[in-house]
Design a protein around this motif. Structure first.
Motif, PDB file in Angstrom:
ATOM      1  N   ASP A  62      -6.506  20.617   5.648  1.00 54.25           N
ATOM      2  CA  ASP A  62      -7.506  20.521   6.702  1.00 54.25           C
ATOM      3  C   ASP A  62      -8.342  21.798   6.696  1.00 54.25           C
ATOM      4  OD1 ASP A  62      -8.904  19.530   8.771  1.00 54.25           O
ATOM      5  OD2 ASP A  62      -7.282  19.625  10.247  1.00 54.25           O
ATOM      6  N   PHE A  63      -9.325  21.836   5.817  1.00 56.04           N
ATOM      7  CA  PHE A  63     -10.114  23.065   5.684  1.00 56.04           C
ATOM      8  C   PHE A  63     -11.522  22.703   5.248  1.00 56.04           C
ATOM      9  CE2 PHE A  63      -8.465  22.172   1.454  1.00 56.04           C
ATOM     10  CZ  PHE A  63      -9.595  22.323   0.664  1.00 56.04           C
ATOM     11  N   SER A  64     -12.418  23.674   5.342  1.00 58.37           N
ATOM     12  CA  SER A  64     -13.692  23.527   4.651  1.00 58.37           C
ATOM     13  C   SER A  64     -13.980  24.838   3.922  1.00 58.37           C
ATOM     14  CB  SER A  64     -14.809  23.140   5.614  1.00 58.37           C
ATOM     15  OG  SER A  64     -14.714  23.911   6.773  1.00 58.37           O
ATOM     16  N   TYR A  65     -14.795  24.743   2.924  1.00 56.64           N
ATOM     17  CA  TYR A  65     -15.068  25.888   2.053  1.00 56.64           C
ATOM     18  C   TYR A  65     -16.003  26.859   2.757  1.00 56.64           C
ATOM     19  CZ  TYR A  65     -16.506  28.348  -2.228  1.00 56.64           C
ATOM     20  OH  TYR A  65     -16.774  29.301  -3.179  1.00 56.64           O
ATOM     21  N   LYS A  66     -15.483  28.087   3.031  1.00 54.68           N
ATOM     22  CA  LYS A  66     -16.291  29.110   3.716  1.00 54.68           C
ATOM     23  C   LYS A  66     -16.132  30.434   2.980  1.00 54.68           C
ATOM     24  CE  LYS A  66     -15.320  27.020   8.217  1.00 54.68           C
ATOM     25  NZ  LYS A  66     -14.205  26.975   9.160  1.00 54.68           N
ATOM     26  N   PRO A  67     -16.790  30.566   1.835  1.00 54.68           N
ATOM     27  CA  PRO A  67     -16.558  31.761   1.007  1.00 54.68           C
ATOM     28  C   PRO A  67     -17.077  33.041   1.665  1.00 54.68           C
ATOM     29  CG  PRO A  67     -18.382  30.455   0.138  1.00 54.68           C
ATOM     30  CD  PRO A  67     -17.802  29.662   1.269  1.00 54.68           C
ATOM     31  N   LYS A  68     -16.309  34.130   1.475  1.00 55.24           N
ATOM     32  CA  LYS A  68     -16.720  35.465   1.953  1.00 55.24           C
ATOM     33  C   LYS A  68     -16.493  36.447   0.809  1.00 55.24           C
ATOM     34  CE  LYS A  68     -14.037  35.818   5.592  1.00 55.24           C
ATOM     35  NZ  LYS A  68     -13.373  35.037   6.601  1.00 55.24           N
ATOM     36  N   LYS A  69     -17.335  37.462   0.728  1.00 57.98           N
ATOM     37  CA  LYS A  69     -17.205  38.454  -0.355  1.00 57.98           C
ATOM     38  C   LYS A  69     -15.882  39.206  -0.231  1.00 57.98           C
ATOM     39  CE  LYS A  69     -21.307  37.669  -2.086  1.00 57.98           C
ATOM     40  NZ  LYS A  69     -21.415  36.908  -3.356  1.00 57.98           N
ATOM     41  N   TYR A  96      -4.888  36.692   1.336  1.00 54.56           N
ATOM     42  CA  TYR A  96      -6.208  37.322   1.317  1.00 54.56           C
ATOM     43  C   TYR A  96      -7.249  36.371   0.724  1.00 54.56           C
ATOM     44  CZ  TYR A  96      -9.867  40.766   0.443  1.00 54.56           C
ATOM     45  OH  TYR A  96     -11.058  41.438   0.434  1.00 54.56           O
ATOM     46  N   LEU A  97      -6.877  35.735  -0.390  1.00 49.91           N
ATOM     47  CA  LEU A  97      -7.844  34.860  -1.059  1.00 49.91           C
ATOM     48  C   LEU A  97      -8.117  33.585  -0.250  1.00 49.91           C
ATOM     49  CD1 LEU A  97      -6.822  35.322  -4.809  1.00 49.91           C
ATOM     50  CD2 LEU A  97      -8.838  36.252  -3.633  1.00 49.91           C
ATOM     51  N   TYR A  98      -7.063  33.021   0.353  1.00 49.16           N
ATOM     52  CA  TYR A  98      -7.301  31.844   1.213  1.00 49.16           C
ATOM     53  C   TYR A  98      -8.284  32.205   2.325  1.00 49.16           C
ATOM     54  CZ  TYR A  98      -3.504  29.027  -0.801  1.00 49.16           C
ATOM     55  OH  TYR A  98      -2.713  28.292  -1.639  1.00 49.16           O
ATOM     56  N   ASN A  99      -8.081  33.388   2.899  1.00 52.22           N
ATOM     57  CA  ASN A  99      -8.968  33.796   3.985  1.00 52.22           C
ATOM     58  C   ASN A  99     -10.414  33.941   3.533  1.00 52.22           C
ATOM     59  OD1 ASN A  99      -7.944  34.372   6.823  1.00 52.22           O
ATOM     60  ND2 ASN A  99      -6.230  35.027   5.530  1.00 52.22           N
ATOM     61  N   HIS A 100     -10.596  34.324   2.270  1.00 55.60           N
ATOM     62  CA  HIS A 100     -11.961  34.515   1.779  1.00 55.60           C
ATOM     63  C   HIS A 100     -12.549  33.260   1.141  1.00 55.60           C
ATOM     64  CE1 HIS A 100     -10.842  38.617   2.657  1.00 55.60           C
ATOM     65  NE2 HIS A 100     -12.147  38.897   2.665  1.00 55.60           N
ATOM     66  N   LEU A 101     -11.719  32.225   1.010  1.00 55.22           N
ATOM     67  CA  LEU A 101     -12.236  30.957   0.469  1.00 55.22           C
ATOM     68  C   LEU A 101     -12.395  29.909   1.569  1.00 55.22           C
ATOM     69  CD1 LEU A 101     -10.071  30.725  -2.787  1.00 55.22           C
ATOM     70  CD2 LEU A 101     -12.564  30.983  -2.699  1.00 55.22           C
ATOM     71  N   ILE A 102     -11.350  29.787   2.404  1.00 57.33           N
ATOM     72  CA  ILE A 102     -11.380  28.702   3.398  1.00 57.33           C
ATOM     73  C   ILE A 102     -11.085  29.211   4.812  1.00 57.33           C
ATOM     74  CG2 ILE A 102     -10.810  26.880   1.733  1.00 57.33           C
ATOM     75  CD1 ILE A 102      -7.889  27.072   2.614  1.00 57.33           C
ATOM     76  N   ARG A 131     -18.284  28.931  -9.690  1.00 56.94           N
ATOM     77  CA  ARG A 131     -18.819  28.881  -8.322  1.00 56.94           C
ATOM     78  C   ARG A 131     -18.067  29.860  -7.419  1.00 56.94           C
ATOM     79  NH1 ARG A 131     -17.949  23.546  -4.620  1.00 56.94           N
ATOM     80  NH2 ARG A 131     -19.027  24.206  -2.726  1.00 56.94           N
ATOM     81  N   VAL A 132     -16.733  29.851  -7.519  1.00 55.02           N
ATOM     82  CA  VAL A 132     -15.925  30.743  -6.692  1.00 55.02           C
ATOM     83  C   VAL A 132     -16.281  32.195  -6.999  1.00 55.02           C
ATOM     84  CG1 VAL A 132     -13.574  31.611  -6.344  1.00 55.02           C
ATOM     85  CG2 VAL A 132     -14.009  29.143  -6.346  1.00 55.02           C
ATOM     86  N   LYS A 133     -16.389  32.498  -8.295  1.00 59.87           N
ATOM     87  CA  LYS A 133     -16.668  33.889  -8.668  1.00 59.87           C
ATOM     88  C   LYS A 133     -18.011  34.345  -8.109  1.00 59.87           C
ATOM     89  CE  LYS A 133     -15.301  35.310 -12.878  1.00 59.87           C
ATOM     90  NZ  LYS A 133     -14.960  35.242 -14.337  1.00 59.87           N
ATOM     91  N   SER A 134     -19.015  33.490  -8.221  1.00 60.15           N
ATOM     92  CA  SER A 134     -20.325  33.940  -7.732  1.00 60.15           C
ATOM     93  C   SER A 134     -20.358  33.988  -6.205  1.00 60.15           C
ATOM     94  CB  SER A 134     -21.448  33.067  -8.298  1.00 60.15           C
ATOM     95  OG  SER A 134     -21.526  31.866  -7.588  1.00 60.15           O
ATOM     96  N   ASP A 135     -19.531  33.168  -5.550  1.00 59.20           N
ATOM     97  CA  ASP A 135     -19.542  33.162  -4.080  1.00 59.20           C
ATOM     98  C   ASP A 135     -18.766  34.320  -3.462  1.00 59.20           C
ATOM     99  OD1 ASP A 135     -21.113  30.930  -3.970  1.00 59.20           O
ATOM    100  OD2 ASP A 135     -19.468  29.521  -3.580  1.00 59.20           O
ATOM    101  N   ILE A 136     -17.671  34.751  -4.112  1.00 55.34           N
ATOM    102  CA  ILE A 136     -16.854  35.764  -3.422  1.00 55.34           C
ATOM    103  C   ILE A 136     -16.886  37.151  -4.070  1.00 55.34           C
ATOM    104  CG2 ILE A 136     -15.311  33.984  -2.474  1.00 55.34           C
ATOM    105  CD1 ILE A 136     -13.129  34.944  -4.381  1.00 55.34           C
ATOM    106  N   LEU A 137     -17.416  37.236  -5.299  1.00 60.56           N
ATOM    107  CA  LEU A 137     -17.440  38.568  -5.931  1.00 60.56           C
ATOM    108  C   LEU A 137     -18.689  39.349  -5.520  1.00 60.56           C
ATOM    109  CD1 LEU A 137     -16.108  37.907  -9.555  1.00 60.56           C
ATOM    110  CD2 LEU A 137     -15.023  39.273  -7.760  1.00 60.56           C
TER     111      LEU A 137
END
Ligand SMILES: [Zn+2]
Length: 491
Positions: A412-419, A460-466, A485-491
């Motif tokens: 139960d999540f949605s994708y909310k990427p953070k650097k 840490y990564l879950y928090n920065h992805l979802i 996509r993940v790399k460009s969104d969070i790096l």
């Protein structure tokens, strides 16, 4: 190891031992409330025998599901609490003569017979549903009623002897339906003619007395005679029942003696089954919301419910608790059973799982969990299809999980990427050629090399992805999102 992998095999062989051209399977139910998992067993277990028989031998099999619409209304079900005033006025009437309290159906019985038909259609069973009142109207019981009246002392002795209960002096096999107030629970036969079928009754509720004849079909037989009678009418070869009927002193003991001593026929083969439990309580008494089968089949495919009711020993109580955290595991168990290859080395449990799947299985085109993960990310099947093949059969269930709040927390999540500013070198090391498992393992390797707890990295990564502390397996998640996509969104 026992000879039979599954009880349905054993019972099918027992039937074939009768060496007939046509086999008749009967079962029965009282439609007094919403269909619960216990009611599902009433038609599912005969269906399992039917299918096991068909797998062995393609003989004609007839299967009747006798719906006892003449049973007296005796309680207000949980889903109709708001209508208790109307229902209380109709207490003691046969379900078919009681009103549907919501006024949507012609009778109380029709409401639940309709629901039963709907649920049965979802399970794709082969039982022919027969309302017992139609059998009475056609006069099918008349012959038996006369036999019981003519042998009333012997019949009474059998019932007393097998049930261990003393019957009243004026006991009678016939339960008249009062022509004035329609109640069946307050009437009593006061005289009868066992040759003509004439009888007179009195109603303790409204005071009505009337002379009538069994050919008017305004009566029902006492349960312990009703049951063997429909078995005789249908020429049943097999009929099971719950432990309440099959316990010592239960109605099965009576039925066996009625068949052999009064009707001069062999009783059908009997089999006894356990209860379906929810947290140790009988399902029929369960008040859990969403636990009615009509709701459950919107969330779990009927085949999977069937599989989970059939993978046990017949007499074992079945614990079935479809919470949102458990459903996914139940579906995975079913999908794993699809992969079981029969061999002598299988454990007893796997033999039963294999057999249950063989009777009710459906081979999925893609794992449910996989579809759920991609749907959680994209929320659009057309977009999901770009990444994985989908099994159309599963789509409505997954959509319903979202609509009804049944998605397990991890999904139960949605994708909310953070650097990110930690573990950057780990994420930089990922590349699109890596499998979900490679990505997953890279976290453990990194953790070991750098002396960090793997859990800390995951969190840490879950928090920065979802934006959550946990989620689906990280490797699967990143793979499904796309490494680039993940790399460009969070790096
Ligand atoms: Zn009356």
């Amino acid at each position: 190891m026992e000879r039979y992998w599954h009880w349905s095999d054993r019972l099918a062989d027992q039937l074939l031992g009768l060496n007939k051209d046509t086999y008749v399977i009967t079962a029965g139910i009282t439609p007094s409330g919403p269909v619960h998992l216990g009611s599902v067993c009433e038609f599912l277990f005969p269906e399992a025998i039917y299918r096991a028989l068909k797998l062995k031998n393609n003989k004609t099999v007839k299967m009747y599901f006798i719906v006892d619409v003449l049973d007296a209304l005796d309680s207000v079900t949980v889903d109709l609490q708001d209508y208790s005033d109307i229902i209380n006025q109709d207490m003691g009437k046969p379900l078919k003569l009681a009103r549907d309290p919501k006024g949507e159906f012609r009778s109380y019985a029709e409401r639940y017979v309709n629901e039963l038909r709907y649920v049965m259609s979802k399970f794709k069973v082969h039982l022919e549903l027969v309302e017992v009142s139609d059998m009475y109207d056609q006069g099918l019981f008349d012959k038996y009623t006369l036999i019981y009246l003519q042998n009333i002392d012997k019949v009474k002795e059998i019932i007393q002897n097998t049930s261990g209960r003393e019957l009243p002096k004026d006991w009678n096999p016939v339960m008249p339906i009062c022509s004035k107030c329609n109640r069946i629970d307050s009437t009593r036969v006061i005289s009868y003619d066992a040759i003509t079928g004439d009888y007179e009754y009195i109603c303790n509720n409204c005071g009505n007395t009337e002379r009538t004849n069994i050919k008017e079909h305004r009566y029902k037989l006492q349960w312990r005679l009703h049951w063997p009678s429909w078995q005789a009418i249908m020429d049943s070869d097999i009929e099971g029942g719950g432990v309440d009927h099959f316990t010592k002193g239960g109605s099965r003991d009576t039925a066996v003696r009625i068949h052999t001593e009064i009707l001069g026929r062999n009783p059908p083969i009997g089999y006894k089954y356990g209860f379906v439990l929810l947290d140790g309580k009988k399902y029929s008494k369960s008040k859990g919301v969403g636990m009615y089968v009509r709701d459950m089949i919107e969330l779990i495919p009927a085949e999977i419910i069937a599989y989970h009711l059939l993978k046990y020993d017949l007499e074992e109580n079945i614990d079935f608790n479809p919470t949102k955290e458990k459903i996914l595991g139940m579906i995975e168990d079913f999908e794993d059973a699809a992969k079981i290859i029969p061999s002598d080395n299988l454990t007893r449990g796997d033999r039963k799982r294999y057999s249950a799947f063989r009777l009710f299985g459906r081979h999925p085109k893609v794992a449910f969990k996989e579809m759920l993960l991609y749907y959680s990310i994209y929320r659009d099947w057309n977009r999901v299809k770009i990444h994985i093949p989908i099994d159309e059969y599963y789509t409505e269930f997954i959509e319903n999980w979202y609509k009804r709040g049944f998605v397990p927390d991890d999904y139960d999540f949605s994708y909310k990427p953070k650097k990110i500013d930690r573990f950057r070198d780990l994420v930089e090391s990922w590349n699109p050629n890596m499998s979900p498992l490679d990505i997953h393992n890279s976290v453990y390797d990194y953790a070991q090399k750098n002396g960090v707890a793997a859990n800390e990295i995951f969190k840490y990564l879950y928090n920065h992805l979802i934006a959550k502390d946990r989620g689906p397996r990280l490797g699967k998640l990143v793979y499904a999102l796309g490494v680039e996509r993940v790399k460009s969104d969070i790096l």
